[in-house]
Design a protein around this motif. Structure first.
Motif, PDB file in Angstrom:
ATOM      1  N   TYR A  87     -48.076 -33.678  11.683  1.00  0.00           N
ATOM      2  CA  TYR A  87     -46.686 -32.998  12.168  1.00  0.00           C
ATOM      3  C   TYR A  87     -46.021 -33.626  13.260  1.00  0.00           C
ATOM      4  N   ASP A  88     -46.753 -34.034  13.933  1.00  0.00           N
ATOM      5  CA  ASP A  88     -45.851 -34.839  15.344  1.00  0.00           C
ATOM      6  C   ASP A  88     -45.548 -35.991  14.936  1.00  0.00           C
ATOM      7  N   GLN A  89     -45.942 -36.900  14.016  1.00  0.00           N
ATOM      8  CA  GLN A  89     -45.245 -37.692  13.292  1.00  0.00           C
ATOM      9  C   GLN A  89     -44.269 -37.452  12.375  1.00  0.00           C
ATOM     10  N   LEU A  90     -44.321 -36.574  11.622  1.00  0.00           N
ATOM     11  CA  LEU A  90     -43.184 -36.134  10.715  1.00  0.00           C
ATOM     12  C   LEU A  90     -41.823 -35.493  11.285  1.00  0.00           C
ATOM     13  N   ILE A  91     -42.383 -34.934  12.689  1.00  0.00           N
ATOM     14  CA  ILE A  91     -41.158 -34.106  13.355  1.00  0.00           C
ATOM     15  C   ILE A  91     -40.385 -35.349  14.047  1.00  0.00           C
ATOM     16  N   GLY A  92     -41.012 -36.316  14.514  1.00  0.00           N
ATOM     17  CA  GLY A  92     -40.268 -37.352  15.262  1.00  0.00           C
ATOM     18  C   GLY A  92     -39.636 -38.364  14.464  1.00  0.00           C
ATOM     19  N   LEU A  93     -40.065 -38.417  13.253  1.00  0.00           N
ATOM     20  CA  LEU A  93     -39.365 -39.168  11.950  1.00  0.00           C
ATOM     21  C   LEU A  93     -37.948 -38.490  11.547  1.00  0.00           C
ATOM     22  N   GLY A  94     -37.712 -37.031  11.992  1.00  0.00           N
ATOM     23  CA  GLY A  94     -36.550 -36.575  11.369  1.00  0.00           C
ATOM     24  C   GLY A  94     -36.808 -35.748  10.086  1.00  0.00           C
ATOM     25  N   VAL A  95     -38.171 -35.481   9.468  1.00  0.00           N
ATOM     26  CA  VAL A  95     -38.414 -35.064   8.478  1.00  0.00           C
ATOM     27  C   VAL A  95     -38.045 -33.510   8.214  1.00  0.00           C
ATOM     28  N   ALA A  96     -38.376 -32.956   9.352  1.00  0.00           N
ATOM     29  CA  ALA A  96     -38.421 -31.498   9.438  1.00  0.00           C
ATOM     30  C   ALA A  96     -37.294 -30.763  10.047  1.00  0.00           C
ATOM     31  N   ASP A  97     -36.678 -29.621   9.632  1.00  0.00           N
ATOM     32  CA  ASP A  97     -35.726 -28.779  10.347  1.00  0.00           C
ATOM     33  C   ASP A  97     -36.504 -27.651  10.818  1.00  0.00           C
ATOM     34  N   GLU A  98     -37.692 -27.101  10.365  1.00  0.00           N
ATOM     35  CA  GLU A  98     -38.291 -25.952  10.766  1.00  0.00           C
ATOM     36  C   GLU A  98     -39.827 -26.453  10.700  1.00  0.00           C
ATOM     37  N   LEU A  99     -40.554 -25.505  11.473  1.00  0.00           N
ATOM     38  CA  LEU A  99     -41.973 -25.513  11.769  1.00  0.00           C
ATOM     39  C   LEU A  99     -42.402 -24.199  11.805  1.00  0.00           C
ATOM     40  N   VAL A 100     -43.485 -23.908  10.803  1.00  0.00           N
ATOM     41  CA  VAL A 100     -44.238 -22.502  11.003  1.00  0.00           C
ATOM     42  C   VAL A 100     -45.580 -23.010  11.284  1.00  0.00           C
ATOM     43  N   PHE A 101     -46.248 -22.358  12.581  1.00  0.00           N
ATOM     44  CA  PHE A 101     -47.403 -22.913  12.882  1.00  0.00           C
ATOM     45  C   PHE A 101     -48.379 -21.717  13.563  1.00  0.00           C
ATOM     46  N   ALA A 148     -38.695 -32.407  20.335  1.00  0.00           N
ATOM     47  CA  ALA A 148     -37.730 -31.807  19.512  1.00  0.00           C
ATOM     48  C   ALA A 148     -37.344 -30.217  19.878  1.00  0.00           C
ATOM     49  N   VAL A 149     -38.342 -29.749  20.283  1.00  0.00           N
ATOM     50  CA  VAL A 149     -38.161 -28.319  20.980  1.00  0.00           C
ATOM     51  C   VAL A 149     -37.171 -28.386  22.165  1.00  0.00           C
ATOM     52  N   GLU A 150     -37.414 -29.107  23.026  1.00  0.00           N
ATOM     53  CA  GLU A 150     -36.934 -28.997  24.566  1.00  0.00           C
ATOM     54  C   GLU A 150     -35.593 -29.829  24.629  1.00  0.00           C
ATOM     55  N   LYS A 151     -35.437 -30.818  23.839  1.00  0.00           N
ATOM     56  CA  LYS A 151     -34.332 -31.701  23.905  1.00  0.00           C
ATOM     57  C   LYS A 151     -33.833 -31.964  22.628  1.00  0.00           C
ATOM     58  N   HIS A 152     -34.305 -31.356  21.553  1.00  0.00           N
ATOM     59  CA  HIS A 152     -33.471 -31.425  20.311  1.00  0.00           C
ATOM     60  C   HIS A 152     -33.443 -33.082  19.718  1.00  0.00           C
ATOM     61  N   LEU A 166     -35.073 -28.470  16.190  1.00  0.00           N
ATOM     62  CA  LEU A 166     -36.202 -27.821  15.442  1.00  0.00           C
ATOM     63  C   LEU A 166     -36.391 -26.460  15.533  1.00  0.00           C
ATOM     64  N   THR A 167     -36.281 -25.680  14.584  1.00  0.00           N
ATOM     65  CA  THR A 167     -36.429 -24.183  14.596  1.00  0.00           C
ATOM     66  C   THR A 167     -38.153 -23.912  14.458  1.00  0.00           C
ATOM     67  N   VAL A 168     -38.750 -23.448  15.488  1.00  0.00           N
ATOM     68  CA  VAL A 168     -39.975 -23.038  15.333  1.00  0.00           C
ATOM     69  C   VAL A 168     -40.537 -21.424  14.892  1.00  0.00           C
ATOM     70  N   HIS A 169     -41.416 -21.239  14.413  1.00  0.00           N
ATOM     71  CA  HIS A 169     -41.957 -19.708  13.989  1.00  0.00           C
ATOM     72  C   HIS A 169     -43.302 -19.793  14.184  1.00  0.00           C
ATOM     73  N   GLU A 170     -43.707 -19.168  15.294  1.00  0.00           N
ATOM     74  CA  GLU A 170     -45.221 -19.330  15.901  1.00  0.00           C
ATOM     75  C   GLU A 170     -45.921 -18.227  15.469  1.00  0.00           C
ATOM     76  N   HIS A 171     -47.056 -18.320  14.816  1.00  0.00           N
ATOM     77  CA  HIS A 171     -47.973 -17.243  14.567  1.00  0.00           C
ATOM     78  C   HIS A 171     -49.339 -17.198  15.384  1.00  0.00           C
ATOM     79  N   SER A 172     -50.287 -16.327  15.485  1.00  0.00           N
ATOM     80  CA  SER A 172     -51.665 -16.443  15.759  1.00  0.00           C
ATOM     81  C   SER A 172     -52.392 -17.197  14.560  1.00  0.00           C
ATOM     82  N   HIS A 173     -53.464 -17.819  15.004  1.00  0.00           N
ATOM     83  CA  HIS A 173     -54.353 -18.348  13.620  1.00  0.00           C
ATOM     84  C   HIS A 173     -54.621 -17.161  12.972  1.00  0.00           C
TER      85      HIS A 173
END
Length: 276
Positions: free
Chosen positions: A57-71, A88-92, A97-104
């Motif tokens: 996902y680091d690769q896909l996020i860097g390539l601009g594929v994702a708008d949101e991440l659930v992890f 993506a999170v710190e400097k857009h 990138l919108t993130v939604h964080e869970h516990s495992h």
């Protein structure tokens, strides 16, 4: 389930712009080849779901594929941070990138609820964390039997789940073994499912603890030997630890990352701003 189809054909048919996509696999059986095909086909505005985003996902996020991440955890295992995710999170960069964080436990239960076609899952957890501030995905319910207050997590139902497995049989059923995570639940929770496999066999081997996915829950099976590289497929390949170490330096620098993408035929988003 029809005969195996080329990976490019499966991605074109089943992964669309704006989809919620889960690419699952824990430590091994990570579907890197399928992820790269998604990028090569220029998919955009995806919501990516994965318990451990790691390099794929680091690769896909860097390539601009994702708008949101659930992890539920993000890092380069044994090495350090995911620098494209951080950028993506710190400097857009390449965009916000919108993130939604869970516990495992929370995300695993959300997949389980999705697989059962329930609206949410209940567990003991999240108490005392700021994760509960994400009220669109995490809430609290009171047990009608004991009165105990419990955490509730919204079910995850991807538009498409993609996994890698060791083998498929000639009827289109799939078997995976070794370290397994939530692949079964992620497949059952999804509207569509693509599986890449190492090979097609006449009969499944006897494997203790193996997971078998029947053909009727799968949308496409693709024969992609080595489709988990640089992760591994137990019984077929070993983990490329050197790549994971090298990725740290590649992903730290935007220009180095873009050079890597170009070298591997992976198009970056047009809105990338190298000076942001």
């Amino acid at each position: 389930m029809p005969s195996p189809v080329p990976l490019g054909e499966a991605i074109a048919a089943h992964v669309h712009d704006g989809d919620t996509v889960a690419l699952e696999g824990f430590t091994h059986l990570i579907p890197f080849a399928a992820a790269h095909e998604i990028a090569r086909q220029g998919r955009r505005h995806l919501t990516l779901v994965r318990m451990t985003p790691d390099l794929v996902y680091d690769q896909l996020i860097g390539l601009g594929v994702a708008d949101e991440l659930v992890f539920s955890y993000g890092g380069n295992p044994g090495v350090g941070s995911l620098h494209r995710l951080r950028d993506a999170v710190e400097k857009h960069w390449p965009h916000r990138l919108t993130v939604h964080e869970h516990s495992h436990a929370g995300l695993a239960n959300a997949y389980g609820a999705g697989a059962a076609r329930l609206p949410f899952a209940v567990l003991r957890g999240y108490r005392g964390t700021d994760l509960e501030e994400q009220q669109s995905i995490i809430s609290r319910v009171t047990c009608p039997f004991t009165g105990e207050e419990l955490a509730a997590v919204k079910a995850v139902n991807p538009d498409v789940t993609v996994i890698h497995a060791q083998v498929a049989d000639r009827d289109g059923n799939v078997m995976l073994w070794g370290i397994t995570g939530v692949q079964r639940e992620a497949v059952l929770a999804a509207k569509r499912a693509i599986v890449t496999v190492e090979e097609v066999v006449d009969e499944f081997p006897e494997r203790t603890g193996a997971v078998v996915l029947p053909n009727w829950v799968l949308s496409a099976v693709c024969v992609v030997p080595g489709g988990a590289w640089p992760s591994y497929a137990a019984g077929y390949s070993v983990r490329d630890n050197d790549f994971y170490k090298q990725w740290d330096s590649v992903s730290r620098d935007r220009n180095a990352f873009l050079a890597w993408a170009q070298e591997n035929g992976l198009p970056a988003a047009q809105e990338v701003n190298a000076h942001a």
